[in-house]
Motif scaffolding. Structure first.
Motif, PDB file in Angstrom:
ATOM      1  N   ASN A 188       0.815  -1.220   0.000  1.00 38.16           N
ATOM      2  CA  ASN A 188       0.000   0.000   0.000  1.00 38.16           C
ATOM      3  C   ASN A 188       0.853   1.277   0.000  1.00 38.16           C
ATOM      4  O   ASN A 188       0.416   2.321  -0.453  1.00 38.16           O
ATOM      5  N   TYR A 189       2.069   1.162   0.552  1.00 39.46           N
ATOM      6  CA  TYR A 189       3.045   2.251   0.479  1.00 39.46           C
ATOM      7  C   TYR A 189       4.371   1.642   0.016  1.00 39.46           C
ATOM      8  O   TYR A 189       5.334   1.590   0.787  1.00 39.46           O
ATOM      9  N   ARG A 319      -4.885   1.264   4.200  1.00 38.72           N
ATOM     10  CA  ARG A 319      -3.800   1.857   4.995  1.00 38.72           C
ATOM     11  C   ARG A 319      -3.776   1.105   6.318  1.00 38.72           C
ATOM     12  O   ARG A 319      -4.838   0.776   6.852  1.00 38.72           O
ATOM     13  N   CYS A 320      -2.566   0.845   6.807  1.00 36.78           N
ATOM     14  CA  CYS A 320      -2.532   0.131   8.095  1.00 36.78           C
ATOM     15  C   CYS A 320      -3.189   0.989   9.157  1.00 36.78           C
ATOM     16  O   CYS A 320      -3.768   0.478  10.109  1.00 36.78           O
ATOM     17  N   THR A 321      -3.142   2.315   8.993  1.00 37.94           N
ATOM     18  CA  THR A 321      -3.721   3.225   9.982  1.00 37.94           C
ATOM     19  C   THR A 321      -5.200   3.539   9.717  1.00 37.94           C
ATOM     20  O   THR A 321      -5.774   4.363  10.426  1.00 37.94           O
ATOM     21  N   GLN A 477      -3.551   8.232  11.794  1.00 42.11           N
ATOM     22  CA  GLN A 477      -2.556   8.386  10.724  1.00 42.11           C
ATOM     23  C   GLN A 477      -1.155   8.232  11.281  1.00 42.11           C
ATOM     24  O   GLN A 477      -0.950   8.303  12.487  1.00 42.11           O
ATOM     25  N   ARG A 478      -0.233   8.034  10.376  1.00 41.69           N
ATOM     26  CA  ARG A 478       1.159   7.847  10.786  1.00 41.69           C
ATOM     27  C   ARG A 478       1.858   9.184  11.027  1.00 41.69           C
ATOM     28  O   ARG A 478       2.604   9.355  11.972  1.00 41.69           O
ATOM     29  N   GLY A 479       1.628  10.121  10.128  1.00 45.49           N
ATOM     30  CA  GLY A 479       2.363  11.380  10.157  1.00 45.49           C
ATOM     31  C   GLY A 479       1.907  12.306  11.259  1.00 45.49           C
ATOM     32  O   GLY A 479       0.886  12.052  11.903  1.00 45.49           O
ATOM     33  N   PHE A 485       5.757   6.269  15.706  1.00 40.37           N
ATOM     34  CA  PHE A 485       4.776   5.403  15.041  1.00 40.37           C
ATOM     35  C   PHE A 485       5.052   3.985  15.518  1.00 40.37           C
ATOM     36  O   PHE A 485       6.109   3.423  15.222  1.00 40.37           O
TER      37      PHE A 485
HETATM   38  O1  G3H Z   1      -0.162   1.696   5.939  1.00 40.91           O
HETATM   39  C1  G3H Z   1       0.237   2.297   6.942  1.00 40.91           C
HETATM   40  C2  G3H Z   1       0.877   3.626   6.828  1.00 40.91           C
HETATM   41  O2  G3H Z   1       1.987   3.764   7.675  1.00 40.91           O
HETATM   42  C3  G3H Z   1      -0.084   4.694   7.104  1.00 40.91           C
HETATM   43  O3  G3H Z   1       0.449   5.906   6.867  1.00 40.91           O
HETATM   44  O4  G3H Z   1      -1.320   7.145   8.052  1.00 40.91           O
HETATM   45  O5  G3H Z   1       0.242   8.302   6.561  1.00 40.91           O
HETATM   46  O6  G3H Z   1      -1.481   6.787   5.614  1.00 40.91           O
HETATM   47  P1  G3H Z   1      -0.610   7.112   6.763  1.00 40.91           P
END
Ligand code: G3H
Length: 541
Positions: A188-189, A319-321, A477-479, A485
């Motif tokens: 996904n990333y 997204r994992c998040t 979210q991650r950021g 994280f």
């Molecule tokens: O898939 C997991 C990512 O670390 C999520 O990052 O929250 O910026 O989409 P994000």
């Protein structure tokens, strides 16, 4: 789950793809990077199919993008051996290199990487169906991450350039590499998440074997030459093929010192168990998650809906998040669903390059069947699809389905759907939600939507020991990448952030001596003679 009429013009004919975004001929990749050279693979290749189909008279046909090497375990081991040689038990050119010099290599790589933005962005769209805006964001965010990592390392090195004096002991502490890192990212990333381990691993002086994600593989190809030219031979090796065949052999060899992996906890556990000396293995893992969004009775509805829409459905929920289950207070559930469905209806399905498109086809084969199975299971147990067209399928495309009321016992209550399914659970007693979080196998993040300071304060304290991040009136979210994280339980091992990753991929070594005249003079002479890179007061600006 019919209503396919909702998606009549989803997939284009080849001619309908705008000139600038046409893929062209399939890319047949045979090269892989080992020991500073491109090896040509003569064995079997893995076909790369796009989640995007062309509409033809015979129906929707997935676009063939090319193929990549399906390396054998032996070929993968050659890459690992090259990394082991380049590390040379810590005496290789790269681990011995001064930090300022290693930074220059990474800066050189970044400059070359930036030149490939267009090629990588196009491949992100075709290989994983990420829309143009998010693909560009992924590329730019990754470049920013590299810049931030360089700056953080400079700051770390500046702090390490001074001596400490404790209880008559003079010491200098520096962070040094751990050895050989195996870095694997998620589909996904495929660029960003992989590079958030790969770059810190490299810059701290480790040597690396990097295996691209299962989808988003060809998009690494435009960067291979930059990798080859920017680092000494063997410092970065890029392999391809089935994880089961290649990665299992690498782990079983016992030659991997750091395992950086983003994927399922099941796969991570199986791979870690193969290492013959697990105590020697440092792991940095980003794993499964089922982040709940909890909408309290007094939540600002408009904000909660907006955050839950992006939280559940940006990049189709992959997204994992992502918010993977919504608990909505019974008293506002109807109003929430009505507004949520209204906003969802405004999300445009289409091809990743089309302006304003946010819903796109899914790259994992079998994914639409899996999601349909979750829907069928929930329907059989009393839930309904409450949005028009929810669950409509066309080839690799799944139109988001909002399931309500979802309850314990339904698969989607516990399973991480990692896709455009929005399970909504009504609740009247917050204890029900607390129990869900306490009993869950995952503990990455959660979101709380509400206004009552007393209740929110209590919930923050309750959840602080359950998850790695609590988001107030905001999606998970991650950021920003400066923030930690991580995750609890089956969701992660270790913490990543610009700051933490430098620490995850290194260890502190201390040089210490008794603080007397003879030792002071000796240390001064070593510094003046510049005979050590470690014992040094050099300052990186
Ligand atoms: O898939 C997991 C990512 O670390 C999520 O990052 O929250 O910026 O989409 P994000």
């Amino acid at each position: 789950m019919s209503e396919a009429h909702l998606l009549p013009r989803l997939f284009p004919t080849p001619e309908e793809v705008p000139e600038a975004w046409r893929f062209g001929e399939p890319q047949v990749q045979k090269e892989y990077l080992v020991d500073g050279r491109f090896e040509q693979w003569g064995g079997p290749l893995a076909k790369v199919l796009s989640p995007i189909c062309f509409a033809t008279a015979q129906g929707d046909q997935p676009v063939e993008l090319g193929s990549t090497p399906r390396l054998s375990a032996d070929a993968a081991m050659q890459a690992l051996d090259a990394a082991v040689r380049a590390y040379d038990k810590g005496r290789g050119a790269w681990p011995m290199m001064r930090v300022a010099e290693r930074i220059r290599h990474v800066e050189g790589f970044l400059q070359r990487m930036r030149e490939q933005r267009g090629a990588v962005v196009k491949l992100l769209m075709w290989e994983i169906g990420k829309n143009l805006k998010d693909s560009e964001k992924e590329f730019d965010r990754t470049c920013d991450y590299i810049v931030d990592t360089i700056n953080a390392l400079k700051a770390l090195d500046r702090r390490s350039s001074r001596f400490e004096l404790e209880q008559d002991t003079l010491g200098q502490i520096r962070r040094v590499p751990l050895g050989v890192a195996l870095c694997m990212g998620p589909y996904n990333y495929p660029l960003n998440e992989t590079f958030t381990t790969l770059i810190p691993a490299l810059i701290m002086g480790n040597t690396v074997v990097f295996k691209p994600a299962k989808f988003g593989v060809l998009l690494i190809r435009p960067l291979l030459t930059a990798f080859r030219d920017s680092f000494p031979p063997g410092v970065i090796n890029v392999i391809y093929g089935s994880g089961r065949e290649t990665v299992s052999a690498l782990m079983a060899s016992g030659k991997v010192d750091i395992f950086a992996f983003i994927g399922t906890h099941k796969a991570a556990s199986e791979l870690k168990k193969l290492h013959p000396k697990p105590h020697r293995l440092r792991s940095a893992l980003g794993l499964d998650a089922k982040n709940p969004g909890i909408v309290l009775a007094d939540a600002d509805l408009e904000n909660a809906v907006n955050e839950c829409i992006t939280g559940t459905l940006s990049f189709n929920g992959q997204r994992c998040t992502a918010l993977k289950i919504l608990f909505v207070h019974q008293s506002i559930a109807d109003a929430f669903l009505a507004r949520f469905n209204e906003r969802l209806a405004g999300l445009a399905p289409g091809m990743p390059w089309e302006p304003g498109v946010s819903l796109t086809p899914l790259p994992e084969p079998g994914k639409v069947d899996y999601l349909s199975g979750l829907v069928t299971d929930a329907l059989a147990q009393g839930a309904q699809v409450v949005n028009p067209g929810g669950g409509t399928v066309r080839a690799s495309f799944f139109y988001p389905a909002v399931l309500y009321p979802v309850a314990a016992g339904m698969r989607v209550y516990d399973e991480e759907q990692f896709g455009p399914l929005v399970p909504v659970v009504p609740f009247s007693d917050i204890e029900q939600v607390i129990e869900y979080v306490l009993d869950a196998n995952y503990g990455q993040q959660l979101s709380l939507f509400g206004k009552d300071p007393l209740l929110l304060g209590r919930l923050v304290d309750t959840f602080a020991n359950q998850v790695g991040r609590i988001n107030l009136n905001a999606q998970c979210q991650r950021g920003p990448d400066q923030y930690p994280f991580n995750g609890r339980k089956d969701s992660a091992e270790g913490t990543l952030s610009v700051h933490d990753a430098l620490r995850s991929f290194s260890i502190r070594t201390l040089v210490a001596t008794r603080f007397n005249e003879a030792n002071k003079a000796l240390v001064s002479e070593i510094i003046q003679a510049r005979s050590s890179g470690f014992l040094s007061t050099d300052y990186i600006f």
